[in-house]
Design a protein around this motif. Structure first.
Motif, mmCIF file in Angstrom:
data_model
loop_
_atom_site.group_PDB
_atom_site.id
_atom_site.type_symbol
_atom_site.label_atom_id
_atom_site.label_comp_id
_atom_site.label_asym_id
_atom_site.label_seq_id
_atom_site.Cartn_x
_atom_site.Cartn_y
_atom_site.Cartn_z
ATOM 1 N N CYS A 32 34.692 45.774 39.160
ATOM 2 C CA CYS A 32 34.797 44.134 38.698
ATOM 3 C C CYS A 32 33.924 43.753 37.724
ATOM 4 O O CYS A 32 33.204 44.456 37.135
ATOM 5 C CB CYS A 32 34.378 43.496 40.145
ATOM 6 N N HIS A 43 37.272 40.902 40.837
ATOM 7 C CA HIS A 43 38.154 41.893 40.633
ATOM 8 C C HIS A 43 39.331 41.621 39.686
ATOM 9 O O HIS A 43 39.706 40.371 39.212
ATOM 10 C CB HIS A 43 38.669 42.538 42.021
ATOM 11 N N GLU A 45 42.552 41.228 39.773
ATOM 12 C CA GLU A 45 43.376 40.341 39.848
ATOM 13 C C GLU A 45 42.969 38.987 40.045
ATOM 14 O O GLU A 45 43.508 37.835 40.085
ATOM 15 C CB GLU A 45 44.033 40.736 41.095
ATOM 16 N N ASP A 46 41.491 38.689 39.899
ATOM 17 C CA ASP A 46 40.757 37.331 40.153
ATOM 18 C C ASP A 46 40.490 36.668 38.810
ATOM 19 O O ASP A 46 40.029 35.747 38.523
ATOM 20 C CB ASP A 46 39.373 37.639 40.515
ATOM 21 N N GLN A 48 41.442 36.586 34.212
ATOM 22 C CA GLN A 48 42.269 36.687 32.865
ATOM 23 C C GLN A 48 41.400 36.685 31.725
ATOM 24 O O GLN A 48 40.487 36.018 31.674
ATOM 25 C CB GLN A 48 43.458 35.805 32.827
ATOM 26 N N LYS A 73 40.002 32.977 38.802
ATOM 27 C CA LYS A 73 40.838 31.965 39.201
ATOM 28 C C LYS A 73 40.303 30.804 39.857
ATOM 29 O O LYS A 73 40.791 29.630 39.898
ATOM 30 C CB LYS A 73 41.430 32.799 40.618
ATOM 31 N N GLU A 94 42.297 50.043 37.333
ATOM 32 C CA GLU A 94 42.591 48.536 37.360
ATOM 33 C C GLU A 94 41.825 47.673 36.362
ATOM 34 O O GLU A 94 42.299 47.051 35.522
ATOM 35 C CB GLU A 94 42.475 48.017 38.780
ATOM 36 N N LYS A 98 42.872 46.193 32.849
ATOM 37 C CA LYS A 98 42.909 44.698 32.621
ATOM 38 C C LYS A 98 42.182 44.615 31.172
ATOM 39 O O LYS A 98 42.640 43.579 30.561
ATOM 40 C CB LYS A 98 42.033 44.151 33.693
#
Length: 103
Positions: A32, A43, A45-46, A48, A73, A94, A98
């Protein structure tokens, strides 16, 4: 993702991004991004990557870095400064994916 502004130096880019609202500093962890003042972890997915800037050292090839402008987010905005390639050591796949999107 498009870099609208170009910067000559890392410090100039950091100052420009701060003015644009990227006021938090992120530290890179294996899974993260960590925002120290707020103790938040973002993380993959949280967040960009909004833009990124590459800087190459004039006299030393080891002085290469990438500056990421990142939005979470929840509206949290900040920057991550990392050396070329250093982000891949010890990171989850991941996180590598990213950040690789930008490189």
């Amino acid at each position: 993702m498009e870099n609208i502004t170009s910067y000559d130096t890392l410090s100039e880019a950091i100052a420009g991004l701060r003015k644009a609202g990227y006021v938090n500093d992120f530290n890179l962890k294996s899974h993260c991004l960590h925002c120290v003042p707020s103790q938040l972890e973002l993380h993959p997915e949280d967040f960009q990557v909004d833009s990124y800037y590459r800087f190459e050292g004039m006299s030393n090839p080891d002085d290469n870095s990438i500056l990421y402008a990142i939005s979470g987010k929840d509206g949290l905005k900040g920057i991550l400064v990392d050396a070329y390639g250093a982000y891949s050591e010890g990171l989850s796949s991941e996180m590598i994916d990213k950040l690789r999107v930008s490189v």
